[in-house]
Design an enzyme around this catalytic site. Structure first.
Site, PDB file in Angstrom:
ATOM      1  CG  HIS A  82       5.870  -9.532   7.403  1.00 34.05           C
ATOM      2  ND1 HIS A  82       6.829  -8.724   6.851  1.00 34.05           N
ATOM      3  CD2 HIS A  82       4.781  -8.736   7.604  1.00 34.05           C
ATOM      4  CE1 HIS A  82       6.356  -7.496   6.738  1.00 34.05           C
ATOM      5  NE2 HIS A  82       5.109  -7.473   7.181  1.00 34.05           N
ATOM      6  NE  ARG A 112       2.899  -4.152  12.030  1.00 39.44           N
ATOM      7  CZ  ARG A 112       2.673  -4.230  10.723  1.00 39.44           C
ATOM      8  NH1 ARG A 112       2.165  -3.195  10.074  1.00 39.44           N
ATOM      9  NH2 ARG A 112       2.951  -5.331  10.054  1.00 39.44           N
ATOM     10  CG  HIS A 164      -1.054  -5.221   1.852  1.00 38.34           C
ATOM     11  ND1 HIS A 164      -0.338  -5.126   3.010  1.00 38.34           N
ATOM     12  CD2 HIS A 164      -1.011  -3.956   1.308  1.00 38.34           C
ATOM     13  CE1 HIS A 164       0.128  -3.891   3.162  1.00 38.34           C
ATOM     14  NE2 HIS A 164      -0.285  -3.154   2.138  1.00 38.34           N
ATOM     15  CG  ASP A 186      -3.250  -8.160   8.822  1.00 37.05           C
ATOM     16  OD1 ASP A 186      -3.715  -7.068   9.190  1.00 37.05           O
ATOM     17  OD2 ASP A 186      -2.496  -8.284   7.843  1.00 37.05           O
ATOM     18  CB  SER A 237      -0.973   0.002   1.183  1.00 31.73           C
ATOM     19  OG  SER A 237      -0.293  -0.240   2.389  1.00 31.73           O
TER      20      SER A 237
HETATM   21  N1  NMX Z   1       0.263 -19.850   5.317  1.00 37.67           N
HETATM   22  C1  NMX Z   1       0.595 -20.753   4.368  1.00 37.67           C
HETATM   23  N2  NMX Z   1       1.630 -20.601   3.535  1.00 37.67           N
HETATM   24  C2  NMX Z   1       2.385 -19.506   3.697  1.00 37.67           C
HETATM   25  C3  NMX Z   1       2.138 -18.546   4.684  1.00 37.67           C
HETATM   26  C4  NMX Z   1       1.008 -18.742   5.509  1.00 37.67           C
HETATM   27  N3  NMX Z   1       0.647 -17.865   6.436  1.00 37.67           N
HETATM   28  N4  NMX Z   1       3.066 -17.581   4.593  1.00 37.67           N
HETATM   29  C5  NMX Z   1       3.866 -17.918   3.575  1.00 37.67           C
HETATM   30  N5  NMX Z   1       3.457 -19.077   3.025  1.00 37.67           N
HETATM   31  C6  NMX Z   1       3.975 -19.749   1.850  1.00 37.67           C
HETATM   32  C7  NMX Z   1       3.847 -18.808   0.651  1.00 37.67           C
HETATM   33  O1  NMX Z   1       2.528 -18.834   0.117  1.00 37.67           O
HETATM   34  C8  NMX Z   1       4.891 -19.377  -0.278  1.00 37.67           C
HETATM   35  O2  NMX Z   1       4.355 -20.527  -0.873  1.00 37.67           O
HETATM   36  P1  NMX Z   1       4.733 -20.935  -2.398  1.00 37.67           P
HETATM   37  O3  NMX Z   1       6.186 -21.234  -2.359  1.00 37.67           O
HETATM   38  O4  NMX Z   1       3.873 -22.099  -2.653  1.00 37.67           O
HETATM   39  O5  NMX Z   1       4.410 -19.751  -3.245  1.00 37.67           O
HETATM   40  C9  NMX Z   1       5.992 -19.797   0.702  1.00 37.67           C
HETATM   41  O6  NMX Z   1       5.361 -19.967   1.978  1.00 37.67           O
HETATM   42  C10 NMX Z   1       7.110 -18.790   0.835  1.00 37.67           C
HETATM   43  O7  NMX Z   1       6.543 -17.541   1.171  1.00 37.67           O
HETATM   44  P2  NMX Z   1       7.371 -16.490   2.030  1.00 37.67           P
HETATM   45  O8  NMX Z   1       8.589 -16.123   1.277  1.00 37.67           O
HETATM   46  O9  NMX Z   1       7.539 -16.940   3.418  1.00 37.67           O
HETATM   47  O10 NMX Z   1       6.338 -15.265   2.103  1.00 37.67           O
HETATM   48  P3  NMX Z   1       6.166 -14.053   1.074  1.00 37.67           P
HETATM   49  O11 NMX Z   1       7.165 -13.020   1.393  1.00 37.67           O
HETATM   50  O12 NMX Z   1       6.116 -14.533  -0.328  1.00 37.67           O
HETATM   51  O13 NMX Z   1       4.705 -13.533   1.428  1.00 37.67           O
HETATM   52  C11 NMX Z   1       2.953 -13.029   2.937  1.00 37.67           C
HETATM   53  C12 NMX Z   1       4.446 -12.867   2.631  1.00 37.67           C
HETATM   54  C13 NMX Z   1       2.612 -12.138   4.111  1.00 37.67           C
HETATM   55  C14 NMX Z   1       2.155 -12.588   1.719  1.00 37.67           C
HETATM   56  C15 NMX Z   1       2.680 -14.520   3.288  1.00 37.67           C
HETATM   57  O14 NMX Z   1       3.365 -14.857   4.466  1.00 37.67           O
HETATM   58  C16 NMX Z   1       1.214 -14.818   3.434  1.00 37.67           C
HETATM   59  O15 NMX Z   1       0.551 -15.098   2.426  1.00 37.67           O
HETATM   60  N6  NMX Z   1       0.664 -14.767   4.692  1.00 37.67           N
HETATM   61  C17 NMX Z   1      -0.757 -14.952   4.906  1.00 37.67           C
HETATM   62  C18 NMX Z   1      -1.500 -13.678   4.525  1.00 37.67           C
HETATM   63  C19 NMX Z   1      -1.200 -12.567   5.485  1.00 37.67           C
HETATM   64  O16 NMX Z   1      -1.243 -12.733   6.694  1.00 37.67           O
HETATM   65  N7  NMX Z   1      -0.939 -11.382   4.942  1.00 37.67           N
HETATM   66  C20 NMX Z   1      -0.779 -10.174   5.766  1.00 37.67           C
HETATM   67  C21 NMX Z   1       0.639  -9.579   5.771  1.00 37.67           C
HETATM   68  C22 NMX Z   1       0.693  -8.382   6.651  1.00 37.67           C
HETATM   69  N8  NMX Z   1      -0.103  -7.284   6.135  1.00 37.67           N
HETATM   70  O17 NMX Z   1      -0.871  -6.694   6.838  1.00 37.67           O
HETATM   71  O18 NMX Z   1       0.013  -6.908   4.965  1.00 37.67           O
HETATM   72  C1  MLT Z   2       2.200  -3.750   6.321  1.00 39.93           C
HETATM   73  O1  MLT Z   2       1.893  -3.253   7.410  1.00 39.93           O
HETATM   74  O2  MLT Z   2       2.257  -3.033   5.311  1.00 39.93           O
HETATM   75  C2  MLT Z   2       2.392  -5.211   6.209  1.00 39.93           C
HETATM   76  O3  MLT Z   2       2.950  -5.761   7.357  1.00 39.93           O
HETATM   77  C3  MLT Z   2       3.031  -5.671   4.939  1.00 39.93           C
HETATM   78  C4  MLT Z   2       4.480  -5.370   4.724  1.00 39.93           C
HETATM   79  O4  MLT Z   2       5.145  -4.687   5.485  1.00 39.93           O
HETATM   80  O5  MLT Z   2       4.986  -5.888   3.709  1.00 39.93           O
END
Ligand code: NMX
Ligand code: MLT
Length: 435
Positions: free
Chosen positions: A316, A325, A270, A371, A240
């Site tokens: 993350h 947080r 996100h 979150d 964002s």
């Molecule tokens: N549950 C299941 N699988 C996960 C999760 C999770 N919570 N977190 C990461 N993975 C998987 C991810 O999908 C990826 O799979 P693949 O290789 O099949 O594509 C693998 O683990 C490696 O991912 P990472 O490098 O650890 O994470 P990345 O940096 O790509 O993504 C997020 C970060 C935050 C998008 C990811 O951890 C996620 O999807 N979390 C769940 C959604 C979430 O909570 N998002 C909120 C983030 C904070 N915010 O407010 O923005």
């Molecule tokens: C945020 O607050 O924007 C989330 O934790 C996602 C991030 O930092 O990548």
């Protein structure tokens, strides 16, 4: 306005500092980019700069060098409130110093004088279908405000580049002032039969949001203050903040730019993860008729993963430890609602899910992010309409990204335009590296 004078007085030194750095050290390498990073969402590619906040992978966020506990302790508070009012945080983000009470109140007072929202914005919201997602309404309302932009007006009248920050600051104050009113309007239209509650001039920006949605207990006002502060900024690479910065770098104004940021916040990876997280916790509650056993929860988590879904609120892109947080809200919940059943489940998830993610072996960070818990607190205090939670994230996020937008103008940051390559080019680079 003292805030504007103060900013104007610190800008010359910052401009000199950046000019000197680029002139004397512009060719110094900061990092390299690998093919994995190019295909992997540019993770850890260092290509942005902000002095407003920084996320250390292990420690988490610091706002202008201050940790969350420090910010909560040092920022001024209203009498009787446990949490600081947001005007002080906006001052800190923008100026870089902990404000006095008067300086923080100046921001709050500026917001009060700018909070009135033109009727056409409400008309735009009202024209949307009843089942429209609140994030779409929020983004559209922000975009509708665009014709109020002083930056755009003054740009077309002709303005010197080193003055861009002045109308940008005005726009940022105007935008942030109106967001609690817009968010509350969306909430009331969708879930409270269109109830209309006037702003209370005695309340602060965050307290007024609570008041406007008809939920004005001192505890909920404090929760709103905490929530908006925690969600305000997370350095500049998050989707964002980056979307806002990218859009604003074309010299589009804060309304266009923040609407872009909000659109990016609306994705489930996100900001929308806060909605997804409470839905997941409520599914657990429904499936087991209350708090499950550890083994039941473990299996539920595995079922989610085996269905090819993520566990919302965990993992993350930058953090490698529990998000401070999350910790701040978790500790708050432990104090104010230890017996709440959804909190009991969220607590159990915190104990069980990281190990499940470690066993799965995919997520680089098995810990909770912001979150994983925010919705549990909102739900407890009566905001049960979870598709609204990301709007509240957006209200908070406006503080950080708009402060960043003012600084981007002040430092004359250029239009953002990284370079893309083709797959064939990358194959070629890879082949040459191997030979
Ligand atoms: N549950 C299941 N699988 C996960 C999760 C999770 N919570 N977190 C990461 N993975 C998987 C991810 O999908 C990826 O799979 P693949 O290789 O099949 O594509 C693998 O683990 C490696 O991912 P990472 O490098 O650890 O994470 P990345 O940096 O790509 O993504 C997020 C970060 C935050 C998008 C990811 O951890 C996620 O999807 N979390 C769940 C959604 C979430 O909570 N998002 C909120 C983030 C904070 N915010 O407010 O923005
Ligand atoms: C945020 O607050 O924007 C989330 O934790 C996602 C991030 O930092 O990548």
């Amino acid at each position: 306005m003292e805030l504007k004078d103060k900013l104007g007085s610190i800008l010359p030194d910052w401009r000199d500092r950046v000019r000197k750095l680029v002139k004397e050290s512009g060719e110094v390498k900061v990092g390299e980019v690998t093919i994995s990073q190019i295909y992997g969402g540019m993770r850890d590619v260092k290509g942005l700069v902000t002095d407003i906040s920084y996320v250390d992978p292990n420690e988490g966020i610091r706002f202008r060098g201050y940790t969350i506990p420090e910010v909560l302790e040092k920022l001024p508070k209203l009498q009787g409130a446990e949490m600081p009012f947001a005007g002080g945080l906006y001052y800190l983000l923008l100026i870089g110093e902990i404000p006095t009470r008067e300086q923080a109140l100046e921001v709050e007072n500026e917001w009060k004088t700018r909070a009135s929202v033109p009727q056409f914005v409400f008309d735009v919201i009202n024209a949307m279908p009843a089942n429209a997602h609140p994030m779409m309404l929020f983004s559209t309302a922000i975009l509708a405000l665009q014709n109020e932009s002083l930056f755009t007006r003054q740009y077309h009248q002709g303005m010197r580049k080193d003055e861009y920050w002045v109308p940008m600051l005005e726009d940022s104050l105007n935008l942030t002032a109106k967001l609690p009113v817009i968010a509350a309007y969306i909430y009331n239209q969708k879930y409270r039969g269109g109830q209309k509650i006037p702003l209370d001039p005695k309340l602060d920006w965050a307290g007024n949001f609570a008041h406007l949605i008809g939920n004005s207990s001192p505890e909920f006002m404090d929760l709103c203050r905490l929530y908006f502060i925690l969600h305000s900024d997370h350095e500049s690479g998050n989707a964002s903040a980056h979307a806002t910065h990218l859009a604003a770098s074309t010299l589009s104004d804060i309304y266009y730019a923040f609407s872009a940021g909000v659109n990016s916040l609306a994705g489930p990876l996100h900001g929308l993860a806060n909605q997804e997280s409470i839905i997941w916790l409520l599914h657990v509650h429904e499936r087991f008729g209350g708090v499950p056993s550890r083994e039941q929860l473990r299996q539920f988590a595995w079922d989610t993963l085996n269905a090819g879904q993520v566990i919302p609120g965990y993992g993350h892109a930058v953090l490698r430890k529990p998000d401070p947080r999350f910790t701040a809200q978790f500790e708050y919940a432990k104090k104010v609602m230890p017996d709440d059943e959804i909190f009991q489940i969220a607590k159990l998830v915190y104990e069980v899910v990281p190990q499940v993610l470690i066993e799965q072996g995919k997520a680089k960070n098995p810990s909770p992010n912001v979150d994983a818990i925010s919705g549990t607190l909102q739900y407890h205090y009566g905001v049960k309409e979870f598709d609204f939670y990301t709007v509240m994230f957006g209200v908070g996020r406006s503080l950080g990204v708009s402060a960043n937008a003012v600084w981007a103008r002040a430092l004359g940051q250029p239009i953002e335009r990284p370079k893309s390559l083709t797959t064939a080019m990358l194959e070629d680079i890879a082949a040459k590296a191997k030979s």
